[in-house]
Design an enzyme around this catalytic site. Structure first.
Site, short mmCIF file in Angstrom:
data_model
loop_
_atom_site.label_atom_id
_atom_site.label_comp_id
_atom_site.label_asym_id
_atom_site.label_seq_id
_atom_site.Cartn_x
_atom_site.Cartn_y
_atom_site.Cartn_z
N GLN A 188 14.13 54.30 16.00
CA GLN A 188 13.02 53.37 16.14
C GLN A 188 12.11 53.43 14.92
O GLN A 188 11.61 54.50 14.58
CB GLN A 188 12.22 53.78 17.40
CG GLN A 188 11.01 52.92 17.68
CD GLN A 188 10.08 53.61 18.68
OE1 GLN A 188 9.78 54.78 18.54
NE2 GLN A 188 9.64 52.87 19.68
N GLY A 189 11.91 52.30 14.25
CA GLY A 189 11.06 52.29 13.06
C GLY A 189 9.72 51.63 13.35
O GLY A 189 9.57 50.41 13.19
N TYR A 190 8.76 52.42 13.80
CA TYR A 190 7.46 51.88 14.18
C TYR A 190 6.35 52.38 13.25
O TYR A 190 5.87 51.66 12.38
CB TYR A 190 7.13 52.28 15.63
CG TYR A 190 7.68 51.33 16.67
CD1 TYR A 190 8.90 50.68 16.50
CD2 TYR A 190 6.98 51.08 17.85
CE1 TYR A 190 9.40 49.83 17.46
CE2 TYR A 190 7.47 50.22 18.82
CZ TYR A 190 8.68 49.59 18.62
OH TYR A 190 9.17 48.75 19.58
N SER A 191 5.95 53.64 13.43
CA SER A 191 4.77 54.17 12.73
C SER A 191 4.96 54.21 11.22
O SER A 191 6.07 54.36 10.71
CB SER A 191 4.48 55.60 13.19
OG SER A 191 4.09 55.60 14.52
N GLU B 269 -6.24 59.10 23.19
CA GLU B 269 -7.39 58.24 22.92
C GLU B 269 -7.01 56.76 23.07
O GLU B 269 -7.76 55.97 23.64
CB GLU B 269 -7.94 58.52 21.52
CG GLU B 269 -8.61 59.89 21.36
CD GLU B 269 -7.63 61.05 21.27
OE1 GLU B 269 -6.42 60.80 21.03
OE2 GLU B 269 -8.05 62.21 21.46
N SER C 41 12.40 59.29 14.95
CA SER C 41 13.16 60.39 15.55
C SER C 41 14.63 60.24 15.20
O SER C 41 15.21 59.17 15.40
CB SER C 41 13.05 60.36 17.07
OG SER C 41 11.71 60.40 17.44
N GLU D 164 7.93 53.19 26.87
CA GLU D 164 8.01 54.52 26.29
C GLU D 164 6.96 55.43 26.91
O GLU D 164 7.19 56.60 27.18
CB GLU D 164 7.79 54.40 24.78
CG GLU D 164 8.03 55.71 24.03
CD GLU D 164 7.69 55.56 22.54
OE1 GLU D 164 7.28 54.46 22.11
OE2 GLU D 164 7.81 56.58 21.83
#
Lengths: 373, 391, 391, 373
Positions: free
Chosen positions: B131-134, B375, B166, B249
């Site tokens: 997964q390529g998110y952040s 948060e 990951s 998720e």
């Protein structure tokens, strides 16, 4: 006594801050860790610490030390906490020195204290036998044998045991607990190094028919329990100071980060929820500072209530360091979890130093008992 | 209906008995026991046999349609399959972000061609996804991501950097958020792109965590060319897919961290480790902390149950994934703190198996950061559930 | 120097022995034992004698200049006086917002004429003051106050409403924040006005609190005419005076609530009420909570000491009044919660003396609201001490 | 059993919500308080509650009740909590009804249960003797006398004792604890009303040579301890439900206020620090709800683990109600401290109901013991 540093103490603080920042900053800690050497600290640094008078901070001037007392020792430990410095300061300069000063015979003091101040001999306190601190739960035996004793037992969590020249061993004799000075290379002493989560070294020490001389008794036969408490309280107060350094550095680093990091087009330090948590943490660090200073002063003054102040300081400083470093990691977000950033090291050290010689629960319980409830 | 189900149960039981290798009926003990599949998977013989057998039936994804490689089972049949697998102690044949994350999104947002291309390979464990998110500058504020994808003919040219991918170093393909419309408002310029990690210009490097090694990587894209057909959903509408996946998720992390099946409670471990003093734990202050934790943990477990039961009963449960993620991960951190205290100096050890406890503790600190920080989840509860006003 | 002080001590001791009535040497037991002074004060004979004697020497305000009715003592002499009064168990001759709050502000911001007019009357307890700050719409956001003062010739005409005016129904004069410049930015339009509560157009009504009766009032101003000469400081600069006073007040509340002299600790009360089981308190979980509270309370007490000692040593202590207010009042609330638990059903009683504990508990809940809420104080620490950026 | 309401239960919830909102809202509570009458609740309301089937919620249909069970009783108590309703519901419809159902003889059930369902007879449980809940610490004695017993002792915190027609008294007999049904007007019974912080009524009951008949024993001689636990658990679970209502109403009121009140030119609900606290509180209320429902279901199903679920629910719901009402007052600011606003009433009720039949500490300790640590 006023809860402020004297001028002399302020100078010691500045000297210690400068020394450790330059000679043993977190980068040095990281380098030592990555090198995985057998000693676990830098012997050259220890020599320099001796030259600075840090190794002899508790050693009277008559025995070649600086004789500066516990407030000074705490200031040095606080700088150690800020910089994560690895050294035998706690085991040798605090624990062993206070053991010898409080319980040593004239001969023992004359022999060992100068060697502590000069940094040439390393000590380790072999007291704990259980994973959870219970200082008077001693099963190690010392049976009369020849003109001395024969020691048998297993010790755990012996800080710096892997490099110590001399062990201070607590054992059970007929009339209570007795402390012994034991040559770490004596026949029957087996030492196994353990590396801890904070890169400090502890050892399992096994004693099998270890023969010691009557002259190696420290503090009198049967007088070990009270002496052990004094030694441990010295260590606990200085650990509180180190935990204070850990808290302060975690806090300062985190506040800096809050002022730099942007998300949603704003500095994250402008988010009120984080501001309130940071402000609360500020108060907590100040409370830990007051309690720690008071405990160190009480030790210097030899107050009867010193054990209460020590437990207060260790409990509070331990909890605050945990909170400060946990909040630090959380507020750093993902990068706080990476090995590249230092904040994780402070979290590890907070946990380990918090545990050492009794965690906040242990000292809360002790404090309540001392206060009669 | 019940007759049909009974028949299905008998049939399933027989098939599992015949096809699940004995080695796959023992508990998962180490990382290598988990089968992630993929082009470079190193599987043991029994792992391979078990994966192939289950994959062929589509039972790695029992409820996906058979046309896409799934088992085509009903909810009730899938429950029967799961209970029969539990009965046998059978391991999961395949762990896969493709199954847990991309699959549901593909089923909802993918084109027919994309479904036919990717879902069967996911089901059979042939392709492993990451997964390529952040990104370094886009953590909690994910939508501020800057990895760009510029259309050049019928290809996108991708440039940029992802973090916290990951298993990127082990994955075959990536599903990736990219910015295709640099001038649009930030949530509207994002697209959802699928591409092969073997494409020229993709490099990865692992991230070391405070707990030691880690599954996380940094991933760099340098003029990576991706066929425009690999765009999933509409260009500029990738944020909707991202949100859908994140909700998914969060529920998963909250639930997984909290209730890693059948593990001992803190009080059980403490009673074993510390022992009792009379009828109560030998440390009165730690006992107080443990009982408070267990009250919360138990009430939280019941809440997860209630949320599920209400969903089954067709009662709206609100946007509760954020609650489960927030509270579940905070509880897990608390559990690890307590276990550290229970262990005393033993739990401070770092090396080898003796260091398991300290590493679990350190690992747990990431729970409240990954997949949406505590948060962010509190923000979401405040705004979406409680409808509190914006600043 | 020390000789002079010794002489002062001997002289003071003799004077106090001669002038402090025996009745004024017993501890304060009930509200009526506190002497607030003022035009309508109902004082006992000994209270009156003690107030007059001390007032005549200016020893109600030992360090104020003698020209303004003060004692003109040095810091060291004032300490001697305080210690000699403690030695005798002498009560404070006068409790007064004039001394605690208005006086210091008058000394710093007042005109010479104002000082000469008001300070001596404060010192002698002739005039009782109250504080007109909060308004229904302006609580934490004090600067948004709307009570207006419009200049009409050489008088201001005041209209509006104040809340939380302590003892407004018993006070003679008020120091009051008013808006004189309606068009200026909100902090710049505020002025600080002094006026007689007996002026036509002033009415008060008490506020009933959840703890029962209360010293608080609402105060209404309906075309109240105030001489322009009663403006303190410059018109439009009242906010500076207000801030100065608030800082002062915060320190006072934080310290007072926390360390109401010589009171028993929670653990002492608990040991007496619940009893010990062996060496430890008979309730293990409550004991944990109590010891955590006492650790914090003790460390906080040491922090107040340290702040004072550092100030004496001339070391900067930062803007710590907010810390003392925030932490001290939260601790006091916690203390009251614990005392309620210690008392069990006894502490739930409401009527008569039996209700003292429940009323103290309820009263304590206001500590973190009055004089600046905990939230406001956390804001101040974040911004002024930690220098965190604004939103 | 699924953790959801059945259709019947959902209907009961809606009926109870509607009834108490209309017939006994917080305004009615305020009016009763200000009137200072000798009863302390509205007898007419109690008649209506009986007509609605609420008084007989636990009374089997065979005895004229609605026989709806504990989940239903909890739903009614939750509505009571939201509305601060004053009534003898807990003492009569919950405690006395479950005492008679669980321990009554056929004659006792036939005599008293219909009177509970119809609302005509009021009961009070006279168990506690200490200010801090310790249900088995009974010093009141029951000595054999005539064809019955003679009771002597002092009871405290007897809820609704001032209006009860019949007391359920726990006393010590030779073979343990025994419960007795005692006419409140019998010679030797002295009752002193106490008004509590939450306007509920408790009484001190003194028993001096009070003569009771053998037929007045409830649950068998010596069988009182187990029966008392069952009665108390019924009360605790329903108090948890009431506390849940207190929490939910405090929370809802506070969220509404956050959306209305402006300071610094913004709705205060837009301040992130308050948002995070509100969001956390939301989670806590949900947890209390789950634990409470589970405890009530466990009582209905007669599960062995019911006492554990009850202690879980009482501890959690008590803590959450305290938090919710404290946060409510703080977020309301100054007006939250005034008697004009209702939020303070919820804080008072949270404290009192939290204390009743064991606070969170008591139930935490009980839960830990039940779980073996």
């Amino acid at each position: 006594m006023a809860l402020v540093l004297t001028e002399e103490q302020a100078m010691i603080r500045d000297a210690a801050d400068g020394f450790f920042r330059d000679a043993a900053p977190p980068a040095a800690f990281r380098k030592l860790r990555d090198a995985k050497d057998a000693t676990g600290f830098d012997r050259d640094l220890w020599r320099q610490m001796a030259e600075q008078g840090f190794a002899g901070v508790l050693v009277p001037e008559a025995h070649g030390g600086a004789g500066l007392g516990f407030v000074a020792a705490g200031l040095i430990q606080e700088a150690v906490g800020r910089n994560l410095t690895l050294s035998p300061l706690l085991s040798t300069a605090i624990l062993a020195a206070s053991a010898l000063v409080a319980g040593g015979t004239e001969e023992q003091r004359a022999q060992y204290l100068p060697q502590i101040a000069s940094g040439e001999r390393l000590f380790a306190l072999a007291a704990d036998e259980q994973a959870r601190h219970a200082p008077h739960a001693i099963a190690t035996t010392a049976e009369a044998s020849g003109n001395g004793f024969k020691l048998n037992g297993c010790k755990t969590f012996v800080l710096d045991g892997h490099v110590a020249d001399t062990l201070i061993v607590a054992a059970r004799t007929d009339d209570g607990i007795t402390l012994f000075l034991v040559d770490a290379k004596a026949p029957g002493v087996a030492t196994e190094r353990t590396i801890m989560v904070d890169q400090r070294n502890a050892a399992e020490v096994t004693l099998t028919d270890v023969q010691v001389d009557g002259a190696d008794v420290l503090g009198g036969v049967g007088g070990g329990a009270a002496l052990l408490d004094r030694i441990l309280d010295a260590g606990r107060a200085c650990l509180a100071a180190e935990l204070l350094g850990v808290s302060q550095q975690s806090f300062d680093t985190t506040i800096d980060y809050l002022k730099q990091r942007e998300q949603f087009g704003q500095k994250i330090g402008s988010f009120q929820a984080l501001q309130h948590r940071a402000a609360h943490l500020f108060c907590e660090v100040e409370l830990a500072r007051s309690a720690t200073l008071r405990a160190l002063q009480a030790l210097d003054a030899g107050e009867d209530r010193a054990p209460m102040f020590v437990s207060l300081a260790k409990a509070k400083a331990g909890d605050v360091a945990k909170l400060a470093s946990n909040e630090g990691v959380q507020m750093h977000g993902g990068i706080g979890m990476t090995d590249d950033y230092d904040i994780g090291f402070y979290m590890k050290r907070a946990r380990a130093a918090g545990e050492t010689f009794g965690d906040a629960g242990f000292h809360g319980d002790r404090l309540a008992r001392l206060m009669g409830y | 209906m019940s007759d049909t189900l009974d028949a299905f149960r008998i049939e399933t039981r027989a098939w599992l008995e015949a096809n699940c290798p004995a080695e796959m009926r023992t508990p998962v003990a180490r990382d290598s026991d988990v089968c992630w599949g993929g082009r470079n998977a190193k599987l043991s013989g029994p792992q391979r046999a078990w994966l192939d057998a289950m994959g062929a039936k589509g039972w790695t994804v029992p409820e996906w349609p058979a046309a896409y490689g799934g088992g085509g089972l009903s909810k009730d049949e899938a429950k029967v399959l799961a209970s029969e697998m539990r009965r046998l102690g059978a391991r999961s044949p395949l762990s896969s972000f493709g199954i847990w994350m991309l699959g549901p999104a593909l089923l909802k947002y993918g084109s027919e061609a994309q479904k036919l291309e990717h879902l069967p390979k996911i089901a059979r464990g042939e392709i492993r996804w990451c997964q390529g998110y952040s990104e370094p500058g886009a953590g909690s504020d994910l939508a501020s991501l800057r990895t760009s994808a510029v259309l050049d003919g019928d290809e996108y040219v991708v440039n940029g950097q992802k973090v916290w991918t990951s298993y990127a170093d082990k994955a075959d393909w990536i599903f990736c958020l990219v910015r295709t419309h640099p001038d649009a408002p930030k949530h509207l310029g994002i697209s959802f792109l699928l591409f092969d990690m073997a494409s020229p210009g993709v490099t990865t490097s692992p991230i070391r965590l405070i707990s030691g090694a880690s599954p996380f990587c940094q991933t760099f894209f340098d003029d990576v060319r991706v066929p425009a057909a690999n765009l999933m959903g509409e260009a500029g509408k990738g944020w909707d897919i991202a949100k859908y996946l994140l909700t998914h998720e969060r529920e998963m992390i909250g639930a997984m961290d909290f209730s890693a099946g059948g593990r001992d409670s803190v009080s059980q471990i403490a009673a074993r480790t510390i022992g009792l003093d009379g009828e109560v734990l030998g440390d009165p202050i730690l006992r107080t902390d443990i009982v408070r934790h267990e009250i919360d943990a138990w009430a939280f477990g019941l809440t997860m149950e209630r949320v599920k039961d209400q969903a089954k009963a067709g009662q709206g449960v609100g946007a509760l994934s954020s609650m489960l993620k927030y509270y579940g991960t905070e509880l897990n951190k608390q559990r690890q703190e307590l276990l550290m205290s229970v262990g005393g100096s033993d739990s401070l050890q770092w090396e080898g198996d003796d260091g398991d406890q300290s590493r679990s503790w350190l690992r747990s600190r990431a729970n409240s950061i990954e997949g949406g920080t505590s948060e962010i989840n509190l923000n979401i509860i405040a705004k979406r559930v409680l409808q509190l006003p914006g600043a």
